[in-house]
Design a protein around this motif. Structure first.
Motif, PDB file in Angstrom:
ATOM      1  N   ILE A   1       4.061  19.721 -11.592  1.00 39.09           N
ATOM      2  CA  ILE A   1       5.208  20.532 -12.006  1.00 39.09           C
ATOM      3  C   ILE A   1       5.112  20.883 -13.485  1.00 39.09           C
ATOM      4  N   LEU A   2       4.703  19.902 -14.293  1.00 38.45           N
ATOM      5  CA  LEU A   2       4.559  20.156 -15.734  1.00 38.45           C
ATOM      6  C   LEU A   2       3.460  21.164 -16.016  1.00 38.45           C
ATOM      7  N   VAL A   3       2.337  21.025 -15.313  1.00 39.51           N
ATOM      8  CA  VAL A   3       1.242  21.994 -15.483  1.00 39.51           C
ATOM      9  C   VAL A   3       1.703  23.384 -15.076  1.00 39.51           C
ATOM     10  N   PHE A   4       2.391  23.480 -13.925  1.00 38.26           N
ATOM     11  CA  PHE A   4       2.868  24.767 -13.432  1.00 38.26           C
ATOM     12  C   PHE A   4       3.850  25.385 -14.427  1.00 38.26           C
TER      13      PHE A   4
ATOM     14  N   GLN B   1       0.832  -1.198   0.000  1.00 30.12           N
ATOM     15  CA  GLN B   1       0.000   0.000   0.000  1.00 30.12           C
ATOM     16  C   GLN B   1       0.871   1.254   0.000  1.00 30.12           C
ATOM     17  N   ARG B   2       1.954   1.205   0.792  1.00 31.42           N
ATOM     18  CA  ARG B   2       2.845   2.359   0.845  1.00 31.42           C
ATOM     19  C   ARG B   2       3.517   2.592  -0.502  1.00 31.42           C
ATOM     20  N   SER B   3       3.956   1.502  -1.172  1.00 34.84           N
ATOM     21  CA  SER B   3       4.622   1.633  -2.467  1.00 34.84           C
ATOM     22  C   SER B   3       3.695   2.230  -3.508  1.00 34.84           C
ATOM     23  N   SER B   4       2.440   1.759  -3.551  1.00 36.28           N
ATOM     24  CA  SER B   4       1.485   2.299  -4.526  1.00 36.28           C
ATOM     25  C   SER B   4       1.173   3.752  -4.220  1.00 36.28           C
ATOM     26  N   GLY B   5       1.108   4.094  -2.917  1.00 38.16           N
ATOM     27  CA  GLY B   5       0.839   5.472  -2.535  1.00 38.16           C
ATOM     28  C   GLY B   5       1.968   6.400  -2.944  1.00 38.16           C
ATOM     29  N   ILE B   6       3.214   5.947  -2.751  1.00 34.99           N
ATOM     30  CA  ILE B   6       4.373   6.750  -3.133  1.00 34.99           C
ATOM     31  C   ILE B   6       4.399   6.963  -4.634  1.00 34.99           C
ATOM     32  N   LEU B   7       4.119   5.893  -5.402  1.00 32.04           N
ATOM     33  CA  LEU B   7       4.119   6.003  -6.859  1.00 32.04           C
ATOM     34  C   LEU B   7       3.043   6.968  -7.332  1.00 32.04           C
ATOM     35  N   SER B   8       1.855   6.848  -6.751  1.00 29.96           N
ATOM     36  CA  SER B   8       0.762   7.741  -7.123  1.00 29.96           C
ATOM     37  C   SER B   8       1.108   9.195  -6.810  1.00 29.96           C
ATOM     38  N   ARG B   9       1.708   9.408  -5.640  1.00 24.90           N
ATOM     39  CA  ARG B   9       2.072  10.773  -5.251  1.00 24.90           C
ATOM     40  C   ARG B   9       3.163  11.322  -6.148  1.00 24.90           C
ATOM     41  N   LEU B  10       4.132  10.458  -6.538  1.00 28.38           N
ATOM     42  CA  LEU B  10       5.221  10.885  -7.404  1.00 28.38           C
ATOM     43  C   LEU B  10       4.696  11.383  -8.745  1.00 28.38           C
ATOM     44  N   PHE B  11       3.806  10.578  -9.369  1.00 28.79           N
ATOM     45  CA  PHE B  11       3.244  10.992 -10.655  1.00 28.79           C
ATOM     46  C   PHE B  11       2.390  12.251 -10.499  1.00 28.79           C
ATOM     47  N   GLY B  12       1.717  12.369  -9.371  1.00 29.76           N
ATOM     48  CA  GLY B  12       0.910  13.564  -9.131  1.00 29.76           C
ATOM     49  C   GLY B  12       1.770  14.814  -9.066  1.00 29.76           C
TER      50      GLY B  12
ATOM     51  N   GLY C   1       4.095  24.789 -17.646  1.00 24.79           N
ATOM     52  CA  GLY C   1       3.385  25.186 -18.861  1.00 24.79           C
ATOM     53  C   GLY C   1       2.657  26.511 -18.687  1.00 24.79           C
ATOM     54  N   ILE C   2       1.998  26.689 -17.549  1.00 25.79           N
ATOM     55  CA  ILE C   2       1.281  27.946 -17.289  1.00 25.79           C
ATOM     56  C   ILE C   2       2.258  29.117 -17.231  1.00 25.79           C
ATOM     57  N   CYS C   3       3.389  28.920 -16.556  1.00 22.08           N
ATOM     58  CA  CYS C   3       4.378  29.989 -16.436  1.00 22.08           C
ATOM     59  C   CYS C   3       4.955  30.379 -17.798  1.00 22.08           C
ATOM     60  N   ILE C   4       5.272  29.375 -18.606  1.00 17.96           N
ATOM     61  CA  ILE C   4       5.833  29.654 -19.937  1.00 17.96           C
ATOM     62  C   ILE C   4       4.810  30.380 -20.806  1.00 17.96           C
ATOM     63  N   LEU C   5       3.550  29.937 -20.763  1.00 17.03           N
ATOM     64  CA  LEU C   5       2.509  30.584 -21.553  1.00 17.03           C
ATOM     65  C   LEU C   5       2.317  32.035 -21.134  1.00 17.03           C
ATOM     66  N   ILE C   6       2.279  32.274 -19.832  1.00 17.05           N
ATOM     67  CA  ILE C   6       2.118  33.644 -19.338  1.00 17.05           C
ATOM     68  C   ILE C   6       3.312  34.503 -19.750  1.00 17.05           C
ATOM     69  N   GLY C   7       4.533  33.947 -19.625  1.00 23.06           N
ATOM     70  CA  GLY C   7       5.730  34.694 -19.995  1.00 23.06           C
ATOM     71  C   GLY C   7       5.763  35.046 -21.476  1.00 23.06           C
ATOM     72  N   MET C   8       5.302  34.136 -22.327  1.00 28.90           N
ATOM     73  CA  MET C   8       5.317  34.380 -23.771  1.00 28.90           C
ATOM     74  C   MET C   8       4.324  35.469 -24.175  1.00 28.90           C
ATOM     75  N   GLN C   9       3.208  35.563 -23.462  1.00 29.35           N
ATOM     76  CA  GLN C   9       2.156  36.507 -23.836  1.00 29.35           C
ATOM     77  C   GLN C   9       2.099  37.749 -22.939  1.00 29.35           C
TER      78      GLN C   9
END
Length: 312
Positions: free
Chosen positions: A54-57, A38-49, A59-67
């Motif tokens: 980070i990718l969403v953040f 259970q701990r391993s699956s929780g860690i994996l889920s949290r890691l991908f989250g 992307g938003i920062c780059i888009l705002i900076g470009m425009q």
């Protein structure tokens, strides 16, 4: 025997802080494989989250900076403050749903970054003042009230972290506006953070105590050294580092043990260099310092093993 008693007290504290039942503790002790899976699956889920957030953040920062140059004043406020507030509202909704609870933490962190940025953008676009510290004080006040109020209601560790962060920003800025001396500010903030960390260490928010112990102890030690340096009381700094090591045993904190030990070694190096570097005994002093370092390191390891590791 005393170490066993302290370990049992730590276990009782953890059970009480996390509202665990005796049955849950017994199941965890007997069904180790299930708990590990259970701990391993929780860690994996949290890691991908976190990676996704980070990718969403980014992307938003780059888009705002470009425009950014094409945005109007209102649009700039909307894409920063609006995005942060929207992330904050989504985090509050996610907290109330166990299925989406893991997404609340990255959303809260995103909100804690975008909202202050948006407040600064709003002040830059519309304020008439010439003192940046008043803008920092306004932002810190707004964020401290928001994060503190929601933390009081939700009891989330992430909110505890952001509340302390913006609280530090508020008090540091307020003291700077009152023209309090910088070293005194550091002493006050450092001591306060260590007291807060002490309380956090015996609460469900123990995970962030080490970070604030580190920040608080570093602020306290640096300010104390600046105040005592080249004064008749300079040697008291060595006593302060020893006191820090002693506190680490009472608080069961490796962080304080590390900062106290390193600061003691650093001061011994500084003292010997300042007072013995121009003498013929300097090589002998280096040998003595080396032996002292080995002895202090050995003592620190014994303290960690006997008073900290066995009680964590």
């Amino acid at each position: 025997m005393p170490n066993k008693q302290e370990a049992l007290q730590e276990i009782v504290t953890i059970v009480q802080n996390n509202q665990l039942t005796v049955n849950e503790v017994m199941v965890a002790l007997t069904d180790i494989q299930a708990i590990t899976a259970q701990r391993s699956s929780g860690i994996l889920s949290r890691l991908f989250g976190y990676i996704g957030s980070i990718l969403v953040f980014a992307g938003i920062c780059i888009l705002i900076g470009m425009q950014w140059d094409q945005f109007t004043s209102g649009a700039r406020i909307a894409v920063t403050l609006g995005t942060g507030f929207a992330a904050f509202l989504l985090a509050l909704v996610a907290i109330d749903h166990p299925k989406y609870d893991r997404s609340a933490t990255p959303l809260l962190l995103m909100a804690a970054l975008f909202q202050p940025t948006g407040i600064f953008v709003m002040l830059d676009e519309h304020s008439q003042g010439n003192e940046p510290l008043y803008g920092v004080l306004f932002m810190s006040t707004v964020m401290l009230i928001q994060q503190g109020a929601i933390f009081w209601q939700m009891k989330r560790t992430t909110l505890a972290f952001t509340t302390i962060f913006f609280g530090c920003g508020f008090f540091i800025t307020a003291m700077e506006l009152l023209e309090i001396e910088e070293n005194l500010i550091s002493l006050i903030i450092g001591t306060s953070l260590m007291c807060i960390s002490w309380a956090l260490n015996s609460s469900p928010h123990r995970a962030i105590s080490a970070f604030w112990y580190f920040i608080g102890s570093i602020a306290l030690l640096i300010a104390a050294f600046d105040l005592l340096q080249d004064t008749p009381f300079e040697v008291l700094y060595l006593g302060l580092t020893a006191l820090m090591i002693y506190i680490s045993t009472a608080a069961h904190s490796r962080t304080l043990l590390l900062t106290g030990t390193l600061s003691m070694l650093a001061y011994i190096s500084y003292f010997t260099y300042e007072h013995f570097s121009d003498t013929l005994g300097w090589p002998l002093v280096l040998i003595i310092c080396g032996a002292a370092f080995i002895a202090i390191g050995s003592i620190a390891m014994r303290i960690n093993t006997r008073y900290i590791r066995e009680t964590i």
